[in-house]
Design an enzyme around this catalytic site. Structure first.
Site, PDB file in Angstrom:
ATOM      1  N   VAL A 250       8.343  56.637 -35.663  1.00  0.00           N
ATOM      2  CA  VAL A 250       8.680  57.390 -36.983  1.00  0.00           C
ATOM      3  C   VAL A 250       8.243  58.463 -37.694  1.00  0.00           C
ATOM      4  CG1 VAL A 250       9.502  55.098 -37.789  1.00  0.00           C
ATOM      5  CG2 VAL A 250       6.628  55.310 -38.365  1.00  0.00           C
ATOM      6  N   ASP A 251       7.147  58.961 -37.028  1.00  0.00           N
ATOM      7  CA  ASP A 251       6.154  59.767 -37.120  1.00  0.00           C
ATOM      8  C   ASP A 251       6.949  61.685 -37.317  1.00  0.00           C
ATOM      9  OD1 ASP A 251       6.173  60.553 -34.056  1.00  0.00           O
ATOM     10  OD2 ASP A 251       4.208  59.637 -34.247  1.00  0.00           O
TER      11      ASP A 251
ATOM     12  N   HIS B 154      13.591  54.413 -35.153  1.00  0.00           N
ATOM     13  CA  HIS B 154      13.595  53.377 -36.326  1.00  0.00           C
ATOM     14  C   HIS B 154      13.027  53.845 -37.478  1.00  0.00           C
ATOM     15  CE1 HIS B 154      11.503  50.347 -33.101  1.00  0.00           C
ATOM     16  NE2 HIS B 154      12.821  49.814 -33.034  1.00  0.00           N
TER      17      HIS B 154
ATOM     18  N   CYS C 253      17.574  54.833 -51.342  1.00  0.00           N
ATOM     19  CA  CYS C 253      17.874  54.091 -52.654  1.00  0.00           C
ATOM     20  C   CYS C 253      18.436  52.341 -51.823  1.00  0.00           C
ATOM     21  CB  CYS C 253      18.703  54.147 -53.651  1.00  0.00           C
ATOM     22  SG  CYS C 253      18.962  52.521 -54.968  1.00  0.00           S
TER      23      CYS C 253
ATOM     24  N   SER D  79       4.978  49.306 -25.954  1.00  0.00           N
ATOM     25  CA  SER D  79       4.666  48.032 -25.103  1.00  0.00           C
ATOM     26  C   SER D  79       5.585  46.809 -24.858  1.00  0.00           C
ATOM     27  CB  SER D  79       3.590  46.980 -25.936  1.00  0.00           C
ATOM     28  OG  SER D  79       4.469  47.034 -27.631  1.00  0.00           O
TER      29      SER D  79
ATOM     30  N   GLU E  90      -2.581  50.868 -20.552  1.00  0.00           N
ATOM     31  CA  GLU E  90      -2.336  49.322 -20.806  1.00  0.00           C
ATOM     32  C   GLU E  90      -0.947  48.955 -19.850  1.00  0.00           C
ATOM     33  OE1 GLU E  90      -3.354  47.209 -23.573  1.00  0.00           O
ATOM     34  OE2 GLU E  90      -4.673  49.033 -24.675  1.00  0.00           O
TER      35      GLU E  90
HETATM   36  P1  NAD Z   1       4.090  49.581 -29.195  1.00  0.00           P
HETATM   37  O1  NAD Z   1       4.218  48.565 -29.365  1.00  0.00           O
HETATM   38  O2  NAD Z   1       5.180  51.148 -28.801  1.00  0.00           O
HETATM   39  O3  NAD Z   1       2.881  49.488 -28.429  1.00  0.00           O
HETATM   40  C1  NAD Z   1       2.072  50.491 -28.797  1.00  0.00           C
HETATM   41  C2  NAD Z   1       1.597  51.364 -27.127  1.00  0.00           C
HETATM   42  O4  NAD Z   1       1.059  52.970 -26.178  1.00  0.00           O
HETATM   43  C3  NAD Z   1       0.651  49.479 -26.201  1.00  0.00           C
HETATM   44  O5  NAD Z   1       1.294  49.362 -24.941  1.00  0.00           O
HETATM   45  C4  NAD Z   1      -0.557  50.657 -26.225  1.00  0.00           C
HETATM   46  O6  NAD Z   1      -0.550  50.464 -24.807  1.00  0.00           O
HETATM   47  C5  NAD Z   1      -0.027  52.024 -25.485  1.00  0.00           C
HETATM   48  N1  NAD Z   1      -0.737  53.458 -26.298  1.00  0.00           N
HETATM   49  C6  NAD Z   1      -2.488  52.992 -26.176  1.00  0.00           C
HETATM   50  N2  NAD Z   1      -2.433  54.530 -26.465  1.00  0.00           N
HETATM   51  C7  NAD Z   1      -2.312  55.539 -25.249  1.00  0.00           C
HETATM   52  C8  NAD Z   1      -2.309  56.305 -25.341  1.00  0.00           C
HETATM   53  N3  NAD Z   1      -3.129  56.754 -25.675  1.00  0.00           N
HETATM   54  N4  NAD Z   1      -0.982  57.071 -24.164  1.00  0.00           N
HETATM   55  C9  NAD Z   1      -0.217  55.799 -23.895  1.00  0.00           C
HETATM   56  N5  NAD Z   1       0.111  55.093 -24.513  1.00  0.00           N
HETATM   57  C10 NAD Z   1      -0.804  54.505 -25.479  1.00  0.00           C
HETATM   58  O7  NAD Z   1       3.521  49.773 -30.872  1.00  0.00           O
HETATM   59  P2  NAD Z   1       2.680  49.262 -32.197  1.00  0.00           P
HETATM   60  O8  NAD Z   1       1.185  49.938 -32.110  1.00  0.00           O
HETATM   61  O9  NAD Z   1       2.504  47.693 -31.579  1.00  0.00           O
HETATM   62  O10 NAD Z   1       4.217  49.273 -33.071  1.00  0.00           O
HETATM   63  C11 NAD Z   1       5.523  48.764 -33.039  1.00  0.00           C
HETATM   64  C12 NAD Z   1       6.166  49.315 -33.810  1.00  0.00           C
HETATM   65  O11 NAD Z   1       6.413  49.928 -35.313  1.00  0.00           O
HETATM   66  C13 NAD Z   1       6.789  50.507 -32.775  1.00  0.00           C
HETATM   67  O12 NAD Z   1       8.154  50.272 -33.012  1.00  0.00           O
HETATM   68  C14 NAD Z   1       6.242  51.316 -32.783  1.00  0.00           C
HETATM   69  O13 NAD Z   1       6.813  52.790 -33.002  1.00  0.00           O
HETATM   70  C15 NAD Z   1       6.200  51.109 -34.737  1.00  0.00           C
HETATM   71  N6  NAD Z   1       5.394  52.075 -34.657  1.00  0.00           N
HETATM   72  C16 NAD Z   1       4.809  53.445 -35.086  1.00  0.00           C
HETATM   73  C17 NAD Z   1       4.362  54.872 -35.168  1.00  0.00           C
HETATM   74  C18 NAD Z   1       4.689  55.821 -35.306  1.00  0.00           C
HETATM   75  O14 NAD Z   1       5.606  56.105 -35.698  1.00  0.00           O
HETATM   76  N7  NAD Z   1       3.486  56.807 -34.802  1.00  0.00           N
HETATM   77  C19 NAD Z   1       2.539  53.954 -35.166  1.00  0.00           C
HETATM   78  C20 NAD Z   1       2.991  52.341 -35.338  1.00  0.00           C
HETATM   79  C21 NAD Z   1       3.621  51.993 -35.158  1.00  0.00           C
HETATM   80 ZN    ZN Z   2      20.657  54.613 -56.109  1.00  0.00          ZN
END
Ligand code: NAD
Ligand code: ZN
Length: 250
Positions: free
Chosen positions: A100-101, A116, A124, A193, A219
């Site tokens: 979402v960033d 997402h 709203c 993940s 991972e």
């Molecule tokens: P996710 O389920 O996408 O998992 C994060 C993955 O990134 C893991 O498999 C981990 O091993 C891997 N990872 C960690 N460091 C890394 C690197 N340097 N390079 C490559 N891979 C790396 O994400 P989540 O954190 O479990 O979030 C769940 C939901 O929330 C998702 O839809 C996610 O997109 C959203 N979310 C978005 C953001 C964002 O917009 N930046 C941040 C946090 C969560």
């Molecule tokens: Zn409204």
């Protein structure tokens, strides 16, 4: 491994990318699993839900304002830029992201599908009002306001325009993503993940229709069992090496 991935990409006809929170980790945006500090007492899965928002909108808004502020200071990293570059080279046709960033847009990716939502947008809870705080220039004011944000049209509570756990994905975006996946002969999966459905179907569709799957993640993930090439590496480093090899192949 990198050599093999570079060859597959350079030879592909219609490659797409699928990204998750991990691609932004090196930009200083924590993945939910890598969460700590101020929000240690809460699990993000308990804050990013419609139930949490109904129970305590103030708490959920504090969490989102904190993330909005953190993300607006973040900059795209080597991996985001590499994907934008691959699009310019006409190798990559689209980026489908669960993030979402806004960092893919910031890096210059044009054909972007946000499954997402986007953290800089609010909407709203009652009417059709939506606002992009980056575009309206109201972000500073919005973040400073200590009150709950209200709709300027009808006065109801505003909410972040993101998809929470347990909510359906936006239909248009999901359909578009599935169509791209059916057409793609290669998918580059970075930093996800691969356990959040229906988004996690996207690489499976590519695989089932005969396409190749390249995964980058330090991972193993839910995608690793179907990956043709698995680069066990942080996104920035892997993409830099990959770009270097592709440059030599072309
Ligand atoms: P996710 O389920 O996408 O998992 C994060 C993955 O990134 C893991 O498999 C981990 O091993 C891997 N990872 C960690 N460091 C890394 C690197 N340097 N390079 C490559 N891979 C790396 O994400 P989540 O954190 O479990 O979030 C769940 C939901 O929330 C998702 O839809 C996610 O997109 C959203 N979310 C978005 C953001 C964002 O917009 N930046 C941040 C946090 C969560
Ligand atoms: Zn409204």
């Amino acid at each position: 491994m990198i050599e093999e991935a570079a060859k597959l990409l350079a030879r592909s006809r219609f490659a797409i990318a699928f990204t998750g929170a991990g691609i932004s980790a090196e930009s200083g945006v924590p993945t939910f699993r890598g969460f700590n500090g101020l929000w240690k007492r809460y699990r993000p899965e308990e804050l990013a839900t419609p139930e949490a928002f109904r129970r305590d909108p103030y708490l959920v808004w504090s969490f989102y304002k904190w993330r909005m502020d953190l993300i607006r200071k973040a900059r795209p990293n080597r991996a985001h830029y590499a994907l934008a570059e691959l699009e310019k080279m006409d190798i990559l046709k689209a980026v489908i992201t669960q993030n979402v960033d806004d960092l893919h847009r910031g890096a210059g990716t044009r054909n972007l599908i946000e499954l997402h939502g986007n953290i800089f947008r609010v909407r709203c809870t009652s009417c059709d009002y939506r606002e992009n705080l980056k575009e309206s220039g109201r972000m500073g004011e919005f973040l400073q306001d200590k009150e709950l944000p209200k709709c300027p049209k009808c006065g109801s509570l505003l909410r972040p325009d993101v998809v929470w756990f347990g909510e359906p994905l936006p239909r248009k975006e999901l359909e578009e993503a599935f169509k791209l996946a059916e057409r793609a002969d290669l998918i580059l999966v970075i930093g996800t993940s691969g356990v959040v459905y229906p988004a996690a179907y996207i690489p499976q569709i590519v695989k089932e229709t005969g396409g190749k799957v390249i995964e980058i993640n330090p991972e193993e993930s839910g995608i690793t069992p179907i990956a043709d090439v698995f680069l066990r590496c942080p996104a920035g480093e892997a993409m830099e090496k990959l770009m270097d090899r592709i440059g030599r192949l072309l």
